[in-house]
Every structure is written in structure tokens, then in C-alpha cells.
Design a protein around this motif. Structure first.
Motif: not given
Length: 846
Positions: A280-285
Motif C-alpha cells: 500500500x503506497x500513499x503519495x501526499x501531494x
């Protein structure tokens, strides 16, 4: 029975209906895990809502004899609004040996409560911890209390003699990268694969944390190689030793991290990847989150569950569709989310949590601006300072808020202290393990968002664990209900067996200006509870208990055991969670400055009078005279004509109550036998018998309290009649029986227990003292002494309402330098706010 002939058309229709039913049943079955999880989160947010406590002090450093002024905020742990369940909060000052040296029990009428702790003159120098919590928090498996470390110094003849020994366990306030000087020690490396695990065939982010053996973060560079020595990735750690590397995991391959420090090389094996698993990957933009779930299991994401919550409040839920096979990506806007830690979890179709990832939400729409303005930038000695404060949203819309304000010398504050924002949004959800959480909220810090995301990558959310959560761990009956006031709780047991609970009818007798009585029946476990009550002075109470009629055993007497007035908690010293580096902090200048005020107070104190030398001649008192004088000093009437000492009664060891020894006093009649006794003082003129006035240490109590009081606690008893009792007015028409207990070292350590009765002194809520600030517009003698105060102003109850700005004022003292206005508080909708504002005080001012 009539036969039914089915055509091909009807068979097809029935088959279709069955298939639809099976499909709907299958979907319902798949939805059950999600429904259970969502239901659990709703229960957690609405019913088992957590609480958070924050405490602000006027400053960060103190010396012995000074007063710690503070305010506690008790908040809903999810919304951060003041709508918390508890109205009672506990504050404790704990020394370095985990001994509680001071404690306060406070009533929170609305948002919080303010109080003070005066340090004794013989306080030991060292690092202390202020701990604040509600009893409701004890329901958690690992309660997260608010803890703040403060440094207390000791007064010296020469302030420059202050040593560094008290700083040995103090975490550094500087955030510069630690120079690597490990000697023979090997750096400690921890790996944190994003989502939880590395999985074969899936590219992943690998979080890495490097520290020395004492937990200090190390800024280092390294490389990741495969088992054949091929370079796969490079790595660099930053503040707190945090860093990350990108790694594409190949089948049947092992990896290791290599760090080289000067001529030394250190290798660390990377955790072995799973052959089959999920990531599970989360990229916070910033304005949105890009969330990607992946697996190398065929059709492994079909029916999987993805859930996101913020502080425990649900923000995202989705059961992945049938057409999702091995990878799923979504975009989640943050424009409507509150600030704080978002927690995303991936569940398999059967509800097993397999991946989770934290990310920190900072929504620009939640920005708050607190403006602080003074009427001047520079002030002279003993000048008035006028301050205006206003609170608005980022678009200029006025806000309401509740704040506490202190004005202190700059030397009284640490650099990078814990703030309400860093505690509520970060440390309180991570378990208080971040030593410098406010570092991550410095807006001018380059790469701040990147470092904050590394922090999320390498830490776990501490409020609950999914395993126990899904088993109903947060739905169990509460061991500690929220307190709405002072409770008098206890248990009734068999008299000869404390571990055998017994049902009983309990009666609470409270003796104040008005005697009150309340009756309750215990439950099957013998538990009883009276309250909530609100009082500030301690009260005397007697609890009686009788076996219920259903208990026909004539020997079925009961004992009463009361819960202690303060919770007993397991101390988990927070100092162990912080690094133990020996670094210089900024306490020394404050100690030197604060000592000037102590010397001034001593010289000009009202209790200090300088006298010329005189010779006093006096007859030395005998030991007997000294004892009599000491005893008489405890009474309003001096020495009584009828005074009895239990220790002097030859048969005292056979006496069961105070009433038994009163039989030796002329004119005192005792009726009945223990424990059903009454007393009357004979020889008083009255148309009908009047009971005497009963006192314990000068405080009026009920006869039943005296009747059941352990005789071994009594120092002496005075019996007053006629004119001797007139000092107590009409209440003493029946005479006075005044009991005085042993004090200090004379107090026995053993107490006698009687069946069916228990007496106790119940401490009330702490009554806060008023902070004193001089008004130099007035000319009074007290203003002639020098003023070297380090705290010029403390106000724990500053409210800002809408468009109306809040104003306050105070006077400077006789110390020049930089002063800080420190403001902390929270908006009415739960947004924490903190700000510092400085001004100058000059020795000579035009």
C-alpha cells in the motif's frame, strides 16, 4: 398434491432468480467485514470516543520555591472540540525517580481548568515530568497521557555554580545533524517497508531510521546491494536519522544496506520480501492523496477493503470492485479534511488487515491566523504594556477561541517546545514518542513536508490495534466511566475475606454544614458508587453497609473498602522513550535570573525583620509544660478541665471505641455496647436530653463517625460543659466532645477495621490561587522593593469572540531584556493555535 409441470422458460426464470439471490447473498457476505469495520469505527468515534489532554505552563524552567502556573485542556480525541466526556482531570508532578511530589484534582467546567503548584524550598534539582490525564483514559490498553518535562533548579549562594548534572537525560533542543562519533559502536538501523512488507515483484519504498545506541538520530549515507553485490538503490538519512530508499524487489533475491563511516563498513540485511503479499503506497501531494494498492496474488484485490480514518473518524471506505485484480489507484482530495494523521488500511476480502500507511494531512483551508499587537515595540522599566489579540481564518473570517497567555523572560522558555498543535495533531496519536514534534511544524523549514512524511512512514498509529479492534476490543464495558464530579466508590466484601464480594445496602453520610445521606444497593460484585459531587474543601464521610435480607447467615458481616481518591496508574517513564544524550540546554541563564527575585523576596519579605542584637533571659520550660502548650495550641479554648489521653487508660487495649474511654470522665454517660453506643453529658439544664456537639480536630462531625473511629488514631479527647462550651454557641447546649487525632510521626500505621462501617476524609477539587501582578499606577510601600519577576503575566482564561479583539495589559518589572508573550489555545471548532510574540524592555527608556 397437484403435479406442476415446468417448462424450459420457467426453469430458466427460477434459475435466474436463484443466481440473483446467490449473487446478492455473496455480496452481502463480502460486505460484512467492511460493515464490521465501519461499525467498529463508528462505535469508537461516537460511543468510545477517546479523550486528549493538553497542559500549558507559564514557562519551562523553574527554581525551588517558585510556582508552576498551568492550564489543562480536556478535548474530544477525534474532533478536538471541548465536548469531552470527562469533567475531572488529574495533574501530577513526578520527579526523576517516578515519585509523585505534587498532584491536583481539577474540575473542568467547560474546556479545561487552571491551577498551580508551588515548589517547596527544598525541592531537589533535576528533570521533572508534569503528567495530565482523565480517569476515562485508563480504559485504553496503553493510555497516552500528556507529559511535559520541566527543569527545576535549586537556589545557590553563587548562581554560577549551577552544574550540568541535571541535564544528563535532557533531549537536545538543537536540530542540527548529529556529528557521527560512534567509536566502536555500530549504528542501529531499523527498516520500515511502506505498507508493512516488501513483496516480490513489486516496487516499494523502504523507510529507514538510523540512530546511535542512545536513540539519537544519525545523518548518514548508504547504499543497498543485492546478494551478488549489484547496486540497487542509494540512501540518505536526515534529521532524527530518517530516510528512505526505493527498491524493486526481484524474485529469489536478498538485499543488504551498507553504511561506511570513515574507514569502517557496516552491513545490515534488509527484511526478506514476501513471496505472496500486498503493498500500500500513499503519495501526499498536499491538495490530494494518491493511494495505490497492489498484490502479486492472482485476483488478490477482488473484494478487498480499503478504509481510511483521521484521528479515528472515518474519511474513506471502499470495497474494491470485481474488475480490480492486482492493482488499484485512487485520488483523494484533502480540501474537506481536518488536519492530523490519516490512517489507511487494506483488508483482504475476509477482513484481515494486511497493509497500513500513515500520512499527515495539512489542509490550507484550516489555516488560522492569530495576531498579537502591543502598543509599543520597546518599553522601560515598570511600564504598562497593552496587548490586543484577534483570531481569523485564512480568508479573514473572525473565529472564536479559548486561550491561555503567559508573559515571561525569553530565558524562561525552551527552544522547540511541545505545543498544543504538535501534541494534538501528532504526538498524542503516535504515543508521545517524538522528542521534538514542534520541529515538523516550522513553516520556514526547508523540506518540512518530506521529513513529516518520513516520520509517518516510520511510525505506527497508537490509538488501537486492528486485531483487538475487530474482536470488539473497543466495545467492552468501561472499567473507568467518564467522571462528572467527585465519586465515592468502593466494594463490600465478607468481613473475614476481602476477596469475597457481598451484596449489601450501603448508606453514605456526608458531614458538611448540612448533613446529607444517600442509600444505594451494591451490585452482585459488591460495587457501589455515590456521586458525582462538587466541593473544594475536604469533607468527612461515613459509609455504612448491611447485608441484604436475602443473606440469612447470622455471621454474614461485611467489610467496606473504598477506592483511593486518586487513580493508581502504572508509571511508564516517558524519559525512557527519549534519547539520553548529554547536551547543553538553556536553563542556566534562567536560573541566574530567577535567583535575583528569590533573594529580593527574602530580603523584603513580610516575615523578615532585621533586629539589633538583644539578650533574652527566660525560664526554660519543662518537657511537660512544652507538651501541654503544644496540645493547647490545637484548640480554640486552651486547656480543658476534662482531658483524657487514651494511652493513659490502663485498660485501653480492651476498649473498642472512643465512647468506651469516655466512661472514665465524670458526668459522661455512655449507653449501649459497641458498635451501637450513644453518649450524653449529664448535669446540663434542659427540658429534654440534648446530644453533645462532636468535633474532630475542630471540625464538626456526626456521632456515628466518632463511634466507629479507630481509637489508636486519637491523641486526646476534651469534654466541655457549661461555660467552657459556650465558645461554640447554641450548638453546644448538650456539651462538647472534642477529639484530636495524632499527627505527623505519631500517626499509627495500623488501623482497626469494624464490620459494616468505614470512615474517610474525601479531598475536594483544588482551589486555584490568583496570579499576582503589581499595578505600578498605585503608590504603595510594597512597590519599593525591586521587581525581578520572570513571569510578568499569567491569564489562563482569555476568550476571543468573533470580530471583537481581546485586550489585556500588565506592567514590566526591573529586569531589562527580551520578553515573550506565549499564547496557546483552541478554536471553538477544534483547531489548535499557538504563537510567540516578543518585545523589549530597556534599562533606560525615553
Amino acid at each position: 398434491m397437484i403435479p406442476v409441470q415446468l417448462t424450459h422458460k420457467s426453469l430458466f426464470l427460477i434459475s435466474s432468480i436463484i443466481l440473483v439471490f446467490i449473487h446478492q447473498f455473496s455480496e452481502a457476505q463480502e460486505a460484512n467485514p467492511l460493515e464490521n469495520i465501519i461499525g467498529g469505527l463508528v462505535t469508537y468515534a461516537d460511543i468510545n470516543t477517546p479523550e486528549k489532554v493538553y497542559l500549558q505552563t507559564d514557562k519551562d524552567f523553574y527554581i525551588n520555591g517558585e510556582t508552576i502556573w498551568f492550564k489543562t485542556y480536556v478535548l474530544n480525541g477525534i474532533t478536538h472540540s471541548p465536548r469531552s466526556k470527562s469533567q475531572v482531570v488529574y495533574v501530577e508532578l513526578v520527579d526523576s525517580k517516578d515519585t509523585i511530589v505534587a498532584r491536583r484534582k481539577l474540575y473542568t467546567a467547560s474546556l479545561g481548568a487552571s491551577a498551580d503548584i508551588t515548589l517547596s524550598e527544598d525541592s531537589q534539582e533535576g528533570i521533572y515530568t508534569l503528567r495530565a490525564y482523565t480517569k476515562y483514559m485508563l480504559n485504553a490498553k496503553e493510555p497516552i497521557f500528556f507529559k511535559k518535562q520541566i527543569i527545576i533548579g535549586a537556589q545557590r549562594k553563587n548562581p554560577n555554580e549551577i552544574t550540568e548534572t541535571i541535564f544528563e537525560n535532557e533531549k537536545t533542543d538543537t536540530l542540527e545533524k548529529k556529528a557521527v562519533s560512534l567509536g566502536p559502536d555500530k549504528p542501529i538501523v531499523q527498516f520500515f517497508p511502506e505498507g508493512g512488507d516488501l513483496v516480490t515483484g513489486i516496487e516499494s519504498i523502504l523507510g529507514i531510521k538510523i540512530t546511535d545506541k542512545e536513540g539519537n538520530g544519525l545523518a548518514l549515507k548508504g547504499k543497498i546491494f543485492d546478494q551478488n553485490g549489484n547496486l540497487e538503490s542509494v540512501f540518505e538519512s536526515y534529521e532524527f536519522g530518517l530516510g528512505q530508499a526505493q527498491l524493486a524487489v526481484a524474485p529469489d533475491t536478498n538485499y543488504y544496506l551498507r553504511i561506511q563511516i570513515e574507514d569502517k563498513t557496516f552491513d545490515y540485511p534488509v527484511p526478506a520480501p514476501l513471496l505472496n503479499g500486498y503493498t500500500l503506497r500513499v503519495m501526499n501531494m498536499g491538495s490530494y492523496l494518491k493511494i495505490s494498492a497492489a498484490t502479486n496474488i492472482a485476483n488478490g484485490l477482488r473484494g478487498a477493503l480499503l478504509v481510511g480514518h483521521l484521528r479515528g473518524g472515518l474519511i474513506y471506505k471502499e470495497i474494491l470492485k470485481k474488475n480490480v485484480e492486482n492493482r488499484y489507484t485512487l485520488k483523494l482530495l484533502t480540501s474537506k479534511l481536518q488536519d492530523g494523521i490519516a490512517h489507511f488500511t487494506l483488508f483482504t476480502p475476509n477482513g484481515e488487515p494486511v497493509c497500513e500507511r500513515l500520512t499527515f494531512i495539512e489542509n490550507a483551508n484550516n489555516a488560522v491566523k492569530l495576531s498579537i499587537k502591543t502598543d509599543k515595540t520597546d518599553y522601560g522599566l515598570r511600564n504598562m504594556v497593552n496587548v490586543d489579540m484577534a483570531l481569523v481564518e485564512d480568508d479573514g473570517k473572525p473565529l472564536d477561541g479559548d486561550f491561555s497567555v503567559s508573559v515571561v523572560t525569553q530565558k524562561g522558555l525552551r527552544k522547540n517546545p511541545e505545543t498544543m498543535k504538535s501534541w494534538l495533531l501528532l504526538n498524542s496519536d503516535l504515543g508521545g514518542v517524538i522528542p521534538n514534534p514542534n520541529f515538523f511544524f516550522q513553516e520556514d523549514l526547508k523540506g518540512r513536508e518530506f521529513l513529516l512524511d518520513l516520520l509517518m512512514l516510520t511510525h505506527g498509529w497508537r490509538r488501537f490495534e486492528w486485531t483487538s479492534f475487530l474482536k470488539g476490543g473497543v466495545r467492552k464495558a468501561l472499567d473507568f466511566p467518564p467522571e462528572k464530579g467527585i465519586m465515592i466508590n468502593g466494594i463490600t466484601t465478607a468481613f473475614d475475606n476481602r476477596h469475597q464480594p457481598k451484596r449489601a445496602l450501603t448508606t453514605l453520610n456526608v458531614f458538611t454544614e448540612k448533613i446529607s445521606q444517600e442509600v444505594k444497593q451494591t451490585n452482585a460484585q459488591g460495587n457501589f458508587s455515590f456521586g458525582p459531587f462538587f466541593f473544594q474543601d475536604s469533607i468527612t464521610a461515613v459509609i455504612n453497609a448491611k447485608s441484604l435480607p436475602e443473606n440469612k447467615n447470622s455471621h454474614n458481616q461485611v467489610s467496606i473498602y473504598l477506592d483511593p481518591p486518586f487513580p493508581k496508574i502504572k508509571v511508564n517513564a516517558q524519559k525512557e522513550q527519549f534519547a539520553k544524550s548529554t547536551t547543553k540546554v538553556y536553563a542556566r541563564p534562567y536560573f541566574i535570573e530567577a535567583q535575583r527575585q528569590k533573594i529580593t523576596d527574602y530580603k523584603h519579605g513580610p516575615k523578615i525583620t532585621r533586629l539589633k542584637e538583644v539578650v533574652v533571659k527566660s525560664k526554660r520550660k519543662t518537657e511537660q509544660e512544652r507538651i501541654i502548650e503544644e496540645l493547647n495550641s490545637r484548640t480554640l479554648y486552651g486547656e480543658a478541665r476534662n482531658r483524657i489521653f487514651p494511652d493513659s487508660v490502663p485498660w485501653m487495649q480492651n476498649a473498642l471505641s472512643i465512647f468506651d474511654i469516655l466512661r472514665t470522665v465524670p458526668g459522661v454517660q455512655v449507653f449501649g455496647s459497641f458498635p451501637n453506643q450513644s453518649v450524653q453529658i449529664a448535669g446540663l439544664i434542659s427540658f429534654r436530653p440534648v446530644p453533645p456537639l462532636f468535633l474532630i480536630n475542630g471540625m464538626r462531625v456526626d456521632e456515628s463517625f466518632i463511634r466507629t473511629m479507630p481509637i489508636f488514631d486519637v491523641r486526646f479527647v476534651d469534654v466541655l460543659k457549661g461555660a467552657d462550651a459556650a465558645i461554640y454557641g447554641m450548638r453546644s447546649a448538650g456539651g462538647v466532645i472534642a477529639v484530636y487525632t495524632k499527627t505527623g510521626s505519631d500517626m499509627p500505621v495500623t488501623q482497626k477495621r469494624f464490620p459494616g462501617v468505614a470512615n474517610a476524609t474525601i479531598p475536594g477539587f483544588y482551589k486555584t490561587r490568583q496570579f499576582y501582578a503589581p499595578n505600578y499606577a498605585l503608590t504603595i510601600p510594597d512597590h519599593n522593593k525591586p521587581d525581578y519577576r520572570t513571569t510578568l503575566y499569567w491569564n489562563p482564561d482569555v476568550a476571543i469572540k468573533g470580530e471583537t479583539s481581546s485586550s489585556l495589559n500588565f506592567y514590566t518589572g526591573d529586569s531589562a531584556g527580551t520578553y515573550i508573550i506565549r499564547v496557546e489555545g483552541i478554536t471553538s471548532d477544534g483547531r489548535p493555535v499557538n504563537k510567540l510574540f516578543d518585545f523589549q524592555v530597556l534599562e533606560s527608556f525615553p
